[in-house]
Design a protein around this motif. Structure first.
Motif, PDB file in Angstrom:
ATOM      1  N   GLU A 297       0.564  95.760  20.370  1.00  0.00           N
ATOM      2  CA  GLU A 297      -0.318  96.363  19.368  1.00  0.00           C
ATOM      3  C   GLU A 297       0.374  96.448  18.013  1.00  0.00           C
ATOM      4  N   ARG A 298       1.671  96.776  18.025  1.00  0.00           N
ATOM      5  CA  ARG A 298       2.420  96.838  16.758  1.00  0.00           C
ATOM      6  C   ARG A 298       2.542  95.466  16.111  1.00  0.00           C
ATOM      7  N   LEU A 299       2.724  94.427  16.929  1.00  0.00           N
ATOM      8  CA  LEU A 299       2.915  93.081  16.378  1.00  0.00           C
ATOM      9  C   LEU A 299       1.614  92.431  15.924  1.00  0.00           C
ATOM     10  N   PHE A 300       0.564  92.604  16.721  1.00  0.00           N
ATOM     11  CA  PHE A 300      -0.670  91.838  16.488  1.00  0.00           C
ATOM     12  C   PHE A 300      -1.887  92.684  16.145  1.00  0.00           C
ATOM     13  N   GLY A 301      -1.745  94.005  16.146  1.00  0.00           N
ATOM     14  CA  GLY A 301      -2.926  94.846  15.982  1.00  0.00           C
ATOM     15  C   GLY A 301      -3.886  94.647  17.138  1.00  0.00           C
ATOM     16  N   PHE A 302      -3.341  94.372  18.299  1.00  0.00           N
ATOM     17  CA  PHE A 302      -4.118  93.954  19.465  1.00  0.00           C
ATOM     18  C   PHE A 302      -3.921  94.965  20.583  1.00  0.00           C
ATOM     19  N   ARG A 303      -4.964  95.690  20.925  1.00  0.00           N
ATOM     20  CA  ARG A 303      -4.873  96.679  22.002  1.00  0.00           C
ATOM     21  C   ARG A 303      -5.335  96.038  23.303  1.00  0.00           C
ATOM     22  N   TYR A 304      -4.447  96.019  24.275  1.00  0.00           N
ATOM     23  CA  TYR A 304      -4.751  95.363  25.543  1.00  0.00           C
ATOM     24  C   TYR A 304      -4.494  96.313  26.706  1.00  0.00           C
ATOM     25  N   ARG A 305      -5.451  96.378  27.619  1.00  0.00           N
ATOM     26  CA  ARG A 305      -5.285  97.136  28.858  1.00  0.00           C
ATOM     27  C   ARG A 305      -5.833  96.274  29.989  1.00  0.00           C
ATOM     28  N   ILE A 306      -5.056  96.087  31.047  1.00  0.00           N
ATOM     29  CA  ILE A 306      -5.537  95.313  32.181  1.00  0.00           C
ATOM     30  C   ILE A 306      -6.567  96.158  32.938  1.00  0.00           C
ATOM     31  N   GLU A 307      -7.667  95.525  33.331  1.00  0.00           N
ATOM     32  CA  GLU A 307      -8.796  96.276  33.885  1.00  0.00           C
ATOM     33  C   GLU A 307      -9.059  95.968  35.356  1.00  0.00           C
ATOM     34  N   ILE A 308      -8.059  95.452  36.048  1.00  0.00           N
ATOM     35  CA  ILE A 308      -8.213  95.122  37.465  1.00  0.00           C
ATOM     36  C   ILE A 308      -8.644  96.342  38.273  1.00  0.00           C
ATOM     37  N   TYR A 309      -8.054  97.489  37.945  1.00  0.00           N
ATOM     38  CA  TYR A 309      -8.318  98.693  38.733  1.00  0.00           C
ATOM     39  C   TYR A 309      -9.424  99.565  38.131  1.00  0.00           C
ATOM     40  N   VAL A 310     -10.090  99.056  37.113  1.00  0.00           N
ATOM     41  CA  VAL A 310     -11.207  99.766  36.500  1.00  0.00           C
ATOM     42  C   VAL A 310     -12.492  99.360  37.224  1.00  0.00           C
ATOM     43  N   PRO A 311     -13.370 100.304  37.571  1.00  0.00           N
ATOM     44  CA  PRO A 311     -14.647  99.923  38.205  1.00  0.00           C
ATOM     45  C   PRO A 311     -15.391  98.905  37.359  1.00  0.00           C
ATOM     46  N   ALA A 312     -16.035  97.946  38.010  1.00  0.00           N
ATOM     47  CA  ALA A 312     -16.647  96.808  37.318  1.00  0.00           C
ATOM     48  C   ALA A 312     -17.563  97.239  36.178  1.00  0.00           C
ATOM     49  N   HIS A 317     -13.729  94.104  28.944  1.00  0.00           N
ATOM     50  CA  HIS A 317     -13.546  92.668  28.738  1.00  0.00           C
ATOM     51  C   HIS A 317     -13.521  91.859  30.023  1.00  0.00           C
ATOM     52  N   GLY A 318     -13.332  92.500  31.185  1.00  0.00           N
ATOM     53  CA  GLY A 318     -13.362  91.755  32.428  1.00  0.00           C
ATOM     54  C   GLY A 318     -12.246  92.117  33.376  1.00  0.00           C
ATOM     55  N   TYR A 319     -12.205  91.414  34.494  1.00  0.00           N
ATOM     56  CA  TYR A 319     -11.276  91.727  35.587  1.00  0.00           C
ATOM     57  C   TYR A 319      -9.861  91.231  35.296  1.00  0.00           C
ATOM     58  N   TYR A 320      -9.699  89.930  35.054  1.00  0.00           N
ATOM     59  CA  TYR A 320      -8.375  89.350  34.834  1.00  0.00           C
ATOM     60  C   TYR A 320      -8.403  88.620  33.493  1.00  0.00           C
ATOM     61  N   VAL A 321      -8.059  89.359  32.454  1.00  0.00           N
ATOM     62  CA  VAL A 321      -8.292  88.895  31.082  1.00  0.00           C
ATOM     63  C   VAL A 321      -7.004  88.361  30.467  1.00  0.00           C
ATOM     64  N   LEU A 322      -7.077  87.143  29.944  1.00  0.00           N
ATOM     65  CA  LEU A 322      -5.946  86.518  29.265  1.00  0.00           C
ATOM     66  C   LEU A 322      -6.221  86.439  27.769  1.00  0.00           C
ATOM     67  N   PRO A 323      -5.351  86.998  26.949  1.00  0.00           N
ATOM     68  CA  PRO A 323      -5.461  86.791  25.503  1.00  0.00           C
ATOM     69  C   PRO A 323      -5.204  85.327  25.160  1.00  0.00           C
ATOM     70  N   PHE A 324      -5.834  84.880  24.091  1.00  0.00           N
ATOM     71  CA  PHE A 324      -5.621  83.518  23.593  1.00  0.00           C
ATOM     72  C   PHE A 324      -4.867  83.606  22.282  1.00  0.00           C
ATOM     73  N   LEU A 325      -3.631  83.117  22.297  1.00  0.00           N
ATOM     74  CA  LEU A 325      -2.787  83.105  21.114  1.00  0.00           C
ATOM     75  C   LEU A 325      -3.044  81.830  20.333  1.00  0.00           C
ATOM     76  N   MET A 326      -3.439  81.962  19.072  1.00  0.00           N
ATOM     77  CA  MET A 326      -3.685  80.800  18.212  1.00  0.00           C
ATOM     78  C   MET A 326      -2.886  80.992  16.939  1.00  0.00           C
ATOM     79  N   GLY A 327      -1.898  80.137  16.748  1.00  0.00           N
ATOM     80  CA  GLY A 327      -1.029  80.312  15.593  1.00  0.00           C
ATOM     81  C   GLY A 327      -0.205  81.567  15.760  1.00  0.00           C
ATOM     82  N   GLU A 328      -0.421  82.543  14.880  1.00  0.00           N
ATOM     83  CA  GLU A 328       0.333  83.793  14.978  1.00  0.00           C
ATOM     84  C   GLU A 328      -0.588  84.995  15.168  1.00  0.00           C
ATOM     85  N   ARG A 329      -1.761  84.759  15.741  1.00  0.00           N
ATOM     86  CA  ARG A 329      -2.681  85.863  15.979  1.00  0.00           C
ATOM     87  C   ARG A 329      -3.285  85.734  17.372  1.00  0.00           C
ATOM     88  N   ILE A 330      -3.699  86.852  17.922  1.00  0.00           N
ATOM     89  CA  ILE A 330      -4.512  86.831  19.131  1.00  0.00           C
ATOM     90  C   ILE A 330      -5.948  86.648  18.672  1.00  0.00           C
TER      91      ILE A 330
END
Length: 403
Positions: A297-312, A317-330
């Motif tokens: 979050e400090r580097l990219f302004g990108f807040r990420y939480r894995i949601e595998i254990y979150v009820p559907a 954003h989904g069950y198994y979510v992968l960020p897409f890095l393009m250049g120097e940003r998510i």
């Protein structure tokens, strides 16, 4: 004290972890060795929705490499990688095994391990010693081959006593993973499975911790004290003693990063690359770039939480979510699944990050999905109509892909 802009810090971080440039033309054995020279370890996790966690960092950096080569790095008496507790359960460079022996010794004393496991080691000491003797006599073997199976009835985590004893011995460094059968560990004596590493001298505890922190700094490029210690899960008191020593030695350079509230440290020799990062990579939730969500979050302004254990119904954003890095940003995040029975890479959801250019992102993402599909040996890509990026992505993929 060096002052860095946030852009400079981000570029240093991407360069350090191997995500700043285009992939090599050929991802041979040397490229995999260089990857572990850079990162020191990759995390192991049982989730296999897309691909095992330790397989993905190499794909993100090298593209469609031969997984069998990585398997060979974990096999034989001269193996380059071994399993132990690094960041979490991890695949670690074998030359770093001596630097983790202080952790193994603490585990034998019941320190730094799960309370239930420590209690078992104290209360069932005779059983643990008998288990070790059985591995010495019969190994390599699995928990099931010791008699009661890996699953017990009402035991700690549902494990059999044999499994608990083996895991205590694993923490203590007395046994290690000789191989895996599927995802099941096959255990053997450490000196038998890792003869070369076992013969290396043991550094004292402070020097061992300095070795690990230097490796963390090299993999991170720029990091706070908390980031550095979290790489190897080194305790606050140990890190507090070691980091000033590394600063004094010139291995770490104090730095201020724009927008960071905490002081940072630059790895020796690290500096912002002259070229703008040109990566286009899907990054696993278990990638070293994302291990510390606060740092991401400090580097990219990108807040990420894995949601595998979150009820559907509560997932954002989904069950198994992968960020897409393009250049120097998510630029986006995709919920992905390998439907092996259908031979299909499923994009269950696709979301564009705020401010990311939709057209450029979709074009780069479509190419990356094609590479991922080919590496996983799947026949096509299916895009579900979930997320603001999904319709554009589905339209762009066109013929040859089914939605």
């Amino acid at each position: 004290m060096i002052d860095l802009s946030l852009t400079e810090a981000r570029r240093i971080a991407l360069l350090a972890c191997g995500l700043a440039g285009p992939r090599p033309a050929r991802a041979g054995p040397a490229a995999l060795t260089a990857l572990y020279d850079r990162l020191a370890m990759t995390q192991i996790d049982s989730v296999n929705v897309l691909a095992r966690a330790h397989l993905m960092p190499a794909f993100s950096r090298l593209g469609g490499y031969d997984v069998a080569r990585l398997d060979r790095m974990q096999a034989g008496p001269k193996r380059a990688l071994f399993e132990y507790w690094g960041h979490e359960a991890s695949l670690i460079r074998t030359d770093l095994q001596p630097a983790l022996r202080w952790r193994m010794q603490r585990a034998r004393e019941g320190r730094g391990i799960y309370a239930g496991l420590a209690r078992f080691g104290r209360e069932r000491k005779d059983f643990v010693e008998a288990t070790l003797a059985e591995v010495a006599r019969r190994g390599p073997l699995s928990a099931g081959e010791l008699g009661a199976g890996a699953k017990g009835e009402g035991g700690w985590w549902g494990w059999s006593e044999a499994k608990i004893a083996l895991e205590w011995l694993f923490w203590a460094g007395l046994v290690t993973t000789r191989a895996r059968r599927g995802f099941e560990r096959i255990y053997d004596l450490t000196e038998r499975a890792l003869p070369q590493a076992a013969a290396l001298p043991t550094p004292d505890e402070p020097e061992a911790q300095r070795i690990l922190l230097r490796a963390a700094a090299g993999a991170l490029g720029i990091a706070t004290a908390g980031d550095l210690r979290a790489y190897w899960r080194i305790g606050p008191e140990d890190a507090k003693a070691r980091i000033p020593e590394l600063v004094e030695a010139g291995d770490l350079v104090p730095a201020r990063v724009e927008g960071w509230s905490q002081p940072a440290y630059l790895a020796r020799g690290a500096e912002p690359p002259k070229r703008r990062p040109r990566a286009a990579a899907l990054v696993s939730p278990f990638d070293p770039l994302l291990w510390e969500r606060d740092r991401a979050e400090r580097l990219f302004g990108f807040r990420y939480r894995i949601e595998i254990y979150v009820p559907a119904h509560k997932r954002e954003h989904g069950y198994y979510v992968l960020p897409f890095l393009m250049g120097e940003r998510i630029a986006a995040r995709l919920d992905l699944k390998a439907d092996r029975a259908a031979g299909r890479l499923v994009v269950a959801a696709a979301h564009l990050e705020p401010g990311a250019p939709a057209g450029e992102t979709v074009e780069a993402l479509a190419s990356e999905l094609g590479r991922l599909r080919a590496w996983l040996e799947l026949s096509d890509v299916a895009v579900a109509p979930t997320g603001d990026l999904a319709p554009t992505l589905q339209s762009h993929l066109g013929d040859g892909f089914r939605g």
